[in-house]
Write an enzyme that holds these catalytic residues in place. Sequence first.
Site, PDB file in Angstrom:
ATOM      1  N   SER A 262      44.578  29.391  48.023  1.00  0.00           N
ATOM      2  CA  SER A 262      44.510  30.500  47.080  1.00  0.00           C
ATOM      3  C   SER A 262      43.263  30.358  46.229  1.00  0.00           C
ATOM      4  O   SER A 262      42.550  29.352  46.300  1.00  0.00           O
ATOM      5  CB  SER A 262      45.763  30.528  46.188  1.00  0.00           C
ATOM      6  N   CYS A 263      42.999  31.364  45.402  1.00  0.00           N
ATOM      7  CA  CYS A 263      41.851  31.335  44.499  1.00  0.00           C
ATOM      8  C   CYS A 263      42.043  32.427  43.461  1.00  0.00           C
ATOM      9  O   CYS A 263      43.129  32.560  42.900  1.00  0.00           O
ATOM     10  CB  CYS A 263      40.544  31.503  45.277  1.00  0.00           C
ATOM     11  N   GLY A 264      41.027  33.252  43.227  1.00  0.00           N
ATOM     12  CA  GLY A 264      41.159  34.333  42.274  1.00  0.00           C
ATOM     13  C   GLY A 264      41.529  35.644  42.927  1.00  0.00           C
ATOM     14  O   GLY A 264      42.464  36.322  42.507  1.00  0.00           O
ATOM     15  N   GLY A 266      41.324  35.878  46.680  1.00  0.00           N
ATOM     16  CA  GLY A 266      41.513  35.650  48.109  1.00  0.00           C
ATOM     17  C   GLY A 266      40.224  35.434  48.869  1.00  0.00           C
ATOM     18  O   GLY A 266      40.255  35.168  50.075  1.00  0.00           O
ATOM     19  N   SER A 291      46.392  36.010  45.628  1.00  0.00           N
ATOM     20  CA  SER A 291      45.963  34.912  44.758  1.00  0.00           C
ATOM     21  C   SER A 291      46.268  35.179  43.284  1.00  0.00           C
ATOM     22  O   SER A 291      47.226  35.864  42.946  1.00  0.00           O
ATOM     23  CB  SER A 291      44.472  34.629  44.992  1.00  0.00           C
TER      24      SER A 291
END
Length: 320
Positions: A262-264, A266, A291
């Site tokens: 995950s991240c901010g 995607g 995300s």
Amino acid sequence: MEEKMFTRGGMDRLQARTDRENFPYPRGDGKVKLVNAAWLANHLHDDNLTIVDVQPNIHDYIQEHIPGAVYLTEGVLRVSNRGFPGSYSPNACLQESFRRAGIEADSPVVVYTGKGTFSSAGDGLGQTMMAYTLAKYGHNRVYLLDGGIDTWKSEGGELSQDYPAVEPSSFTAEVRDDYPIGYEEFRQIKDNDDVVVLDARPAKVYEGKGPWRKAGHIPGAVNLPWKSLMDEGNPALLKSNDELDMILEEHGVDRSKTVICSCGTGREATNEFVLLKWFYLYPNVRIYEGSFTEWVTHPDNPVVEGPEPREARAEAAPAR
């Protein structure tokens, strides 16, 4: 000795990394593989090869690109959906974009990006974002150019300002929905003992310096900044496998577990998804495309600020 050094990955990981110098890497039938500049130079004129330039700005492409490359902006991959800003474009739109680039699902396509000679706007993620999207929507032979156009140039690769004559293809978008994990499933399994959630954002953003309505990260997510996996001078060039092994071990990225990237929004997560699923052959890797952006659209979802995955729980004071 090496088996003891890499206890979580074990021999499976060691086997996955033994042929890094034999391209396309790794061997097998994975949808996405790594190639280097020397490999591309030897195959530049293959009849069935398509080269896709995803440099950050069209002017970067106009100024210089690898001979025969067609420009396909990363911007076509996602559009707003009912107001949510990070959704993938409709299948028909992606299909038409890939067709216009002449991409055939079973013919090799080399994807590359760069820092941007004209724009200086490249962060290196364009090629993993494009590679992931191609594979997700039905391509079977995606080759990612390690180091992108910047390594190509540093090794004396030829450059062009010509635009190739491209015949539209018959590409058909067929979604592989086992790659992403949706919000409901993510929420249900993210805290399971056999699950590791990675957050690929920079440490300062993970800790609480981002633009979202809530600061911090999803509870339990381990911060593994994607740039830590890349060469310091070239964000499109992977570090050596020895360096990658140590980083993964230090962050507890255990191949016996389900790993959720995950991240901010995607996008950064595609870097780690591509690495773990296709280059390192982890058996259970998913990507949470929504995300942190999707997580915080639900007001009741908790977040954690600071460097630790979870908030420290103060021990109750002893009764007097």
